[in-house]
Design an enzyme around this catalytic site. Structure first.
Site, mmCIF file in Angstrom:
data_model
loop_
_atom_site.group_PDB
_atom_site.id
_atom_site.type_symbol
_atom_site.label_atom_id
_atom_site.label_comp_id
_atom_site.label_asym_id
_atom_site.label_seq_id
_atom_site.Cartn_x
_atom_site.Cartn_y
_atom_site.Cartn_z
ATOM 1 N N TYR A 1 -6.938 7.343 -2.606
ATOM 2 C CA TYR A 1 -5.728 7.671 -1.840
ATOM 3 C C TYR A 1 -5.368 6.524 -0.907
ATOM 4 O O TYR A 1 -4.217 6.066 -0.860
ATOM 5 C CB TYR A 1 -5.949 8.954 -1.038
ATOM 6 C CG TYR A 1 -4.865 9.233 -0.026
ATOM 7 C CD1 TYR A 1 -3.591 9.601 -0.429
ATOM 8 C CD2 TYR A 1 -5.119 9.115 1.349
ATOM 9 C CE1 TYR A 1 -2.581 9.840 0.494
ATOM 10 C CE2 TYR A 1 -4.125 9.369 2.277
ATOM 11 C CZ TYR A 1 -2.860 9.726 1.854
ATOM 12 O OH TYR A 1 -1.868 9.955 2.772
ATOM 13 N N ALA A 2 -6.366 6.036 -0.152
ATOM 14 C CA ALA A 2 -6.135 4.917 0.765
ATOM 15 C C ALA A 2 -5.664 3.681 0.004
ATOM 16 O O ALA A 2 -4.771 2.951 0.455
ATOM 17 C CB ALA A 2 -7.414 4.613 1.532
#
Length: 454
Positions: free
Chosen positions: A257-258
């Site tokens: 996600y990051a």
């Protein structure tokens, strides 16, 4: 020499018979064609009826399908055919919703308008007189009924949400053809750190491909809109500087996600450099509040405490408390509107850059990290219920142990200053939660019991 027989009558009779046969054949062909057309039409109607009865509509999703296969169940057919092809009435709704009521008001496309931050920002923009058009695919990452409830709330304030996907290029192009948007507030994304381990493709599809598709359409628009979009505090990853500053390194993401959010920041830089798009990225720090996301800890802690279920409290591998810079939704909304208000115009036209364009990134946090244990204690007090705590070591799933925002830059550029502490914010959330889900608090039950016995 004998006289040859007179055949003229016979020839005339044959020609007449041929003529009759042609007329009869033509009538027969015409009649057959009509019969065939009617038969074909009848078969088509029977088939349509059969498929309507035996197969669900495109927008419905079978409950037995695993969630990670259901996320983007709206096909291009469903969005383009039924939304973009909605005709005059649909276009009228789109224009009406996106037309500002105040002088020099914005016309804003809000992606992810059915989401937590998106719905709050849409409402705030509309209330101050801006035109707002929403876009959301209402996926099943968490309970879609909550998104539909937000949609109903926005509808009461004349905000129309187009149901569609970021990856549907024709639909986005249609929206930009109908409305000359001055701004885009891009909040649509596949959220959640842990879920990325189960369904990585959904993050690539939404956070990278979807963002690129939006930028492609925006760059070709005339005029090009200014774009404010949601990055994330997760881009700081394994950064050990404290508090997190926009100047700190962000090249060590701890989750997919990051990584997709960091990729978004690099993609934004590219489109700004090549096409002159004005782009502002906002790194949100653990946003919470009414109408929030059920996958967030404060939300499911509340649910589990009320249901008497145990909750997992994470400790780091060196036995320290996990802490988060919890940021109340109203403060984040002010930050989003401040970024929109100070966004400069894009400098391109028809996909060609005319000059240097604005490129910014800001932290939007609360500046006061709170241990998760303290969050639970506050909830226990508000719910008048003791939590069943299960303390475990944080799994290596991409979560970071600590977040802390430095918001000096946002304060300097558009006066961002968070004002809501965690206790106050959670009190407002719990009040909403109990009302929305129709739960009677323990205090209320005790009062009612006292009244009945008296």
């Amino acid at each position: 020499m004998p006289t040859p027989p007179d055949t003229s009558k016979t020839l005339k009779l044959e020609r007449y018979n041929n003529y009759l046969r042609k007329i009869h054949s033509t009538k027969l062909i015409t009649a057959s064609s009509k019969l065939l057309f009617r038969a074909t039409l009848l078969i088509a109607l029977i088939l349509i009826l059969f498929f309507t009865i035996n197969y669900p509509p495109l927008s419905d999703t079978p409950h037995h399908v695993p969630p990670h296969h259901r996320l983007h169940h709206h096909s291009l057919l469903s969005t383009s055919l039924f939304s973009a092809g909605g005709g005059a009435a649909w276009e009228k709704q789109v224009r009406l919703s996106s037309t500002p009521r105040r002088t020099n008001g914005f016309s804003v496309l809000v992606t992810g308008a059915g989401g937590f931050v998106g719905s709050h920002c849409s409402l705030a923009l509309k209330k101050r007189g801006d035109g707002v058009l929403g876009l959301d695919n209402f996926n099943n990452y968490y309970d879609p009924s909550l998104k539909r409830a937000r949609q109903n709330l926005l509808s009461k304030h004349q905000v129309f949400i187009v149901e569609g996907d970021l990856n549907d290029g024709p639909l986005l192009t249609k929206l930009f053809d109908v409305v000359p948007f001055t701004h885009v507030l891009h909040l649509a994304a596949q959220a959640g750190v842990r879920y990325a381990m189960q369904n990585p493709q959904s993050y690539i599809s939404s956070n990278i491909a979807g963002f690129v598709n939006l930028l492609e359409v925006a760059k070709a628009a005339n005029p090009q809109p200014s774009i404010v979009w949601a990055s994330s505090s997760s881009v700081y990853g394994l950064n050990t500087e404290n508090p997190f500053s926009e100047r700190d390194r962000t090249d060590q993401p701890a989750s997919l996600y990051a990584a997709t959010k960091k990729a978004g920041e690099e993609i934004a830089h590219t489109y700004n450099h090549i096409y002159g798009l004005s782009l502002t990225g906002l790194r949100f720090f653990t946003v919470y509040g009414p109408w929030g996301r059920p996958d967030m800890a404060y939300f499911f802690f509340t649910k589990d405490i009320l249901q008497g279920k145990s909750i997992d409290i994470y400790k780091t591998h060196d036995q320290k408390e996990v802490a988060r810079d919890f940021t109340y939704i109203d403060d984040v909304v002010k930050g989003c509107l401040g970024a929109l208000d100070t966004a400069e115009k894009s400098t391109g036209s028809g996909g060609k850059k005319k000059g240097a364009a604005q490129l910014r990134v800001y932290n939007l946090g609360n500046t006061s990290p709170v241990p998760v244990g303290r969050l639970v204690s506050i909830l226990e007090g508000l719910l008048s219920t003791k939590a069943k705590k299960h303390v475990i070591t944080m799994p290596r799933n991409g979560d970071v142990p600590f977040t802390h925002a430095n918001v000096t830059l946002a304060f300097k550029d558009f006066g961002y200053k968070p004002t809501t502490d965690l206790s106050t914010g959670l009190r407002k959330f719990v009040k909403w939660y109990i009302s929305y889900y129709g739960i009677q608090s323990k205090t209320g039950k005790e009062s009612q019991a006292t009244g009945e016995s008296g």
